[in-house]
Design an enzyme around this catalytic site. Structure first.
Site, PDB file in Angstrom:
ATOM      1  N   GLY A  18      58.755-124.016 127.127  1.00 30.33           N
ATOM      2  CA  GLY A  18      59.294-124.258 125.715  1.00 30.33           C
ATOM      3  C   GLY A  18      59.933-123.049 125.287  1.00 30.33           C
ATOM      4  O   GLY A  18      60.117-122.076 126.234  1.00 30.33           O
ATOM      5  N   GLY A  20      60.421-120.278 121.732  1.00 34.55           N
ATOM      6  CA  GLY A  20      59.890-119.900 120.231  1.00 34.55           C
ATOM      7  C   GLY A  20      60.906-119.028 119.579  1.00 34.55           C
ATOM      8  O   GLY A  20      62.207-119.040 120.104  1.00 34.55           O
ATOM      9  N   MET A  22      61.048-115.865 119.542  1.00 42.92           N
ATOM     10  CA  MET A  22      61.666-114.907 120.143  1.00 42.92           C
ATOM     11  C   MET A  22      61.320-114.849 121.519  1.00 42.92           C
ATOM     12  O   MET A  22      62.074-113.896 122.278  1.00 42.92           O
ATOM     13  CB  MET A  22      60.751-113.516 119.572  1.00 42.92           C
ATOM     14  N   ALA A  23      60.649-115.819 122.061  1.00 37.51           N
ATOM     15  CA  ALA A  23      60.445-115.780 123.527  1.00 37.51           C
ATOM     16  C   ALA A  23      60.540-117.357 124.128  1.00 37.51           C
ATOM     17  O   ALA A  23      60.386-118.275 123.379  1.00 37.51           O
ATOM     18  CB  ALA A  23      59.357-115.103 123.835  1.00 37.51           C
ATOM     19  N   VAL A  25      58.981-119.847 127.377  1.00 34.90           N
ATOM     20  CA  VAL A  25      57.900-119.706 128.076  1.00 34.90           C
ATOM     21  C   VAL A  25      58.159-120.714 129.260  1.00 34.90           C
ATOM     22  O   VAL A  25      58.806-121.867 129.239  1.00 34.90           O
ATOM     23  CB  VAL A  25      56.695-120.490 127.356  1.00 34.90           C
ATOM     24  N   LYS A  40      55.492-115.845 129.463  1.00 30.57           N
ATOM     25  CA  LYS A  40      56.014-115.504 128.120  1.00 30.57           C
ATOM     26  C   LYS A  40      57.168-114.474 128.511  1.00 30.57           C
ATOM     27  O   LYS A  40      57.021-113.362 128.675  1.00 30.57           O
ATOM     28  CB  LYS A  40      55.289-115.622 127.074  1.00 30.57           C
ATOM     29  N   ASP A 134      48.631-116.344 111.279  1.00 31.38           N
ATOM     30  CA  ASP A 134      49.368-117.408 111.836  1.00 31.38           C
ATOM     31  C   ASP A 134      48.869-118.633 112.365  1.00 31.38           C
ATOM     32  O   ASP A 134      49.326-119.231 113.261  1.00 31.38           O
ATOM     33  CB  ASP A 134      50.817-117.050 112.634  1.00 31.38           C
TER      34      ASP A 134
END
Length: 688
Positions: A18, A20, A22-23, A25, A40, A134
């Site tokens: 997947g 995100g 900023m990163a 995985v 990651k 978060d």
């Protein structure tokens, strides 16, 4: 990063899991330890961004401080060829958001189990003074066995950290953010508790409490509107369980639970019969002290100077006539003047003598400084600066004072002593720690008694098992061999109830809702199908498999057939077919003007037109997901009931199953953020 690439000579990339903000995985194989891991990797466009790199490093630092089976472990942190990466524990499963979509409605007992595991992880973070900030279902992973793991500590912070950006920006996901964070105030443990309350709300209802056209509108609702009642959505939810949601999500942090353990304890008993008649939680009113109201103060008395002046005037008036009538002799005046001079001289000498004594005395004495809570070296420096010496030092365990810091001194702080006096120190050796073992398979009651004697709090969860006898421990939420502080750790055990046997009741004649209620209570899994029946009215159970009075294990399946009503004639034969629909994904960051989407059909069956309410020009900003509701009307489904709820992150194609007779007309509509984006009111057997 391509499949087969070996990162840093150790981690072979298997697949992409997947991405995100900023990163990215990836699933990888650790070639040294021969195990699957999650890697990651900071995205290319963020590798020169100092803020992104700092957040990436912070996630690793925060997670490595925590030792809890419900927190994703960090195995490695490194940088190679300018690429920063984390190597984490790989969880074979899905995030809680998808789990809710796939399994809703979730039995209440399972909701309690999921929340207890989440609370265990959050409590561990709070014990290390780390606020997650978060918490949301997307950051909570569920493995194939239903075991929970929390991840993504990228924007967590220490509870004592004071950042300049804290009051200038909103950090976290808006659907789960506490009112104080929305207002730019510092996040606390109660902020995470608010997020936990929203997650519990979503587990019970399948949706978040507040939605809106913009992030700002959602934020305003979190700050000003009361959380909607989960019992309005599902009246079967116990009031005690709704009370947990209400108390965790109060607007004022002071009205929430003092800590996560309190929330978990309250939720753990919410299904108990003893709380069946519990009243609805009401937020306590904050009254002002009546003594602090405006009061009329009494008129002030004359000052000493004014009183003296007034008294002098009175004396002058009373003796004025005497002065006029009687003149003092010169000799008497000289004696009085001499006497006054002598008295003044004696008083001056006394003052000088007292001052001298005080100065001499003070020069030989000092005061023991405040040293409680300081390190031994800091205490030594303070004592030496006060002209004192360090005396005997002894160590004592303490749950309140950190290791190697001063608990107390003798003489005590602020005491006046002679200079060079030796001050004895009591230094903390830290909290008493107890080494815990592997208790899996042991008798729970014996283990509980032994650990409680050591000072631990024990929490129990039940689960059926065909491997362990009833009363034996299946799982524990701590590592064997670790040293734990009894006053700071609550140990949780999953205890076998054995293989619970369920004797099925006769479901014939029940409605679908009644079957679901029975299945939730007995913790079995029903599946439904529809058949024609002359014996049972439409919507009632015709038959079941296994049958009534047959025995199945807890968690087993039971097939249930519901009546479509009597079959009329051959010309009304029911036909099954699928309608293929592509649901467009809306990207809030793209041009808003391109978001109006055509409908699949209209009421008249003519060419499709844009719906009046299909404009997406003001979609929720900052969200990477679309929450979609599908409504379907055919022979078996009611148009007023949601057929399916799903979350999409790209254009998604679904197959809608219809069952219609020749003369029946089906319908469907697809709703996103309260607005219909696709609709067809003219589905027939010829639509396939």
């Amino acid at each position: 990063m391509n499949k087969g690439y070996v990162l840093n000579g150790r981690y072979e990339i298997i697949d992409r899991l997947g991405e995100g903000g900023m990163a990215d995985v990836y699933l990888a194989e650790d070639l040294i330890l021969k195990r699957k891991v999650a890697v990651k990797l900071l995205r290319l466009d963020f590798r020169d961004n100092p803020q992104a790199k700092k957040r990436f490093q912070h996630e690793a630092m925060a997670a490595t401080q925590l030792d809890n089976p419900h927190i994703v472990g960090i195995f490695d942190v490194d940088e190679v060829e300018g690429m920063q990466y984390l190597v984490m524990e790989y969880i074979d499963g899905e995030d809680l958001k998808k789990y809710i979509n796939d399994h809703f409605p979730i039995p209440y007992a399972e909701v309690v189990n999921i929340m207890e595991q989440i609370c265990s992880a959050v409590s561990e973070a709070h014990r290390h003074n780390i606020i997650h900030r978060d918490l949301k279902p997307q950051n909570i992973l569920v493995n194939k066995n239903g075991y929970i793991k929390i991840t993504d500590f990228g924007i967590s912070r220490a509870g004592t950290e004071d950042t300049m950006t804290q009051t200038r920006s909103i950090i976290g996901s808006i659907h789960y953010l506490s009112p104080e964070q929305i207002k730019g105030q510092m996040a606390t443990q109660q902020s995470d508790i608010y997020s936990l309350g929203i997650i519990l709300y979503e587990l019970l209802t399948g949706k978040v409490p507040f939605t809106g056209d913009t992030a700002v509108s959602i934020a305003i609702k979190h700050s000003q509107q009361a959380i909607p009642s989960v019992r309005d959505f599902d009246p079967r939810i116990p009031q005690a369980m709704e009370n947990v949601v209400l108390k965790a999500t109060t607007k004022d942090p002071k009205d929430r639970y003092a800590n996560v353990d309190q929330l978990a304890d309250d939720l753990n008993t919410s299904l108990d019969r003893s709380r069946a008649n519990e009243p609805r939680f009401v937020i306590p009113e904050h009254h002002t002290d009546p003594n602090e109201e405006t009061r009329v103060m009494p008129f002030p008395p004359l000052s000493d100077a004014a009183a003296a002046k007034n008294d002098t005037n009175k004396r002058d008036e009373s003796v004025g006539t005497i002065k006029k009538d009687k003149t003092p002799k010169k000799a008497t005046n000289k004696k009085k003047k001499r006497r006054r001079i002598i008295i003044a001289s004696v008083l001056a000498l006394l003052v000088l003598l007292i001052t001298f004594i005080m100065v001499v005395t003070a020069s030989g004495r000092t005061r023991v400084p405040v040293i409680t809570g300081t390190t031994e070296s800091e205490a030594t420096q303070k004592l030496q600066s006060a002209s004192l010496q360090v005396g005997k030092v002894r160590y004592h365990s303490s749950d309140k004072i950190d290791r190697n810091r001063i608990i107390s001194s003798s003489p005590t702080e602020n005491t006046k002593v002679k200079k060079n006096t030796k001050v004895a120190l009591v230094v903390s050796s830290g909290p008493r720690k107890v080494r815990v073992g592997n208790y899996v398979g042991q008798n729970y009651n014996l283990v509980k008694q032994r650990l409680q004697q050591e000072g631990f709090k024990i929490r129990k969860r039940n689960a059926p098992s065909g491997t362990f006898k009833a009363g034996r421990i299946l799982q524990q939420d701590f590592r064997s061999g670790s040293k734990l502080t009894p006053t700071k750790h609550t140990l949780t055990f999953v205890v076998s109830t054995g293989v619970k046997q369920i004797t099925l009741k006769d479901l014939t004649g029940m409605t679908k809702a009644q079957v679901v209620n029975y299945a939730n209570k007995e913790e079995i899994n029903p599946t439904f199908d529809y058949v024609y029946s002359n014996d049972q009215p439409k919507g009632k159970v015709v038959r079941q498999s296994p049958g009534a009075n047959e025995i199945i294990q807890q968690g087993g399946n039971v097939a249930v057939w519901l009546s479509r009503g009597p079959k009329s004639s051959q010309k009304d034969a029911l036909k099954s077919f699928n309608v293929r629909v592509t649901i467009p994904y809306f990207d809030a960051k793209s041009d808003a003007t391109s978001s109006s989407e055509p409908l699949a059909g209209n009421d008249s069956g003519t060419a499709p037109t844009n719906s009046d309410d299909s404009s997406e020009a003001t979609q929720t900003s900052g969200s990477s997901e679309n929450v979609v509701f599908i409504y379907l009307k055919d022979h078996d489904h009611d148009f007023d009931t949601i057929y399916k709820q799903m979350v999409i992150t790209k254009d998604t194609t679904v197959m809608l199953p219809f069952k219609l007779t020749k003369n029946e007309v089906g319908r469907y509509k697809i709703v996103r953020d309260g607005k219909t984006i696709l609709r067809d009111n003219n589905v027939t057997q010829d639509s396939q």
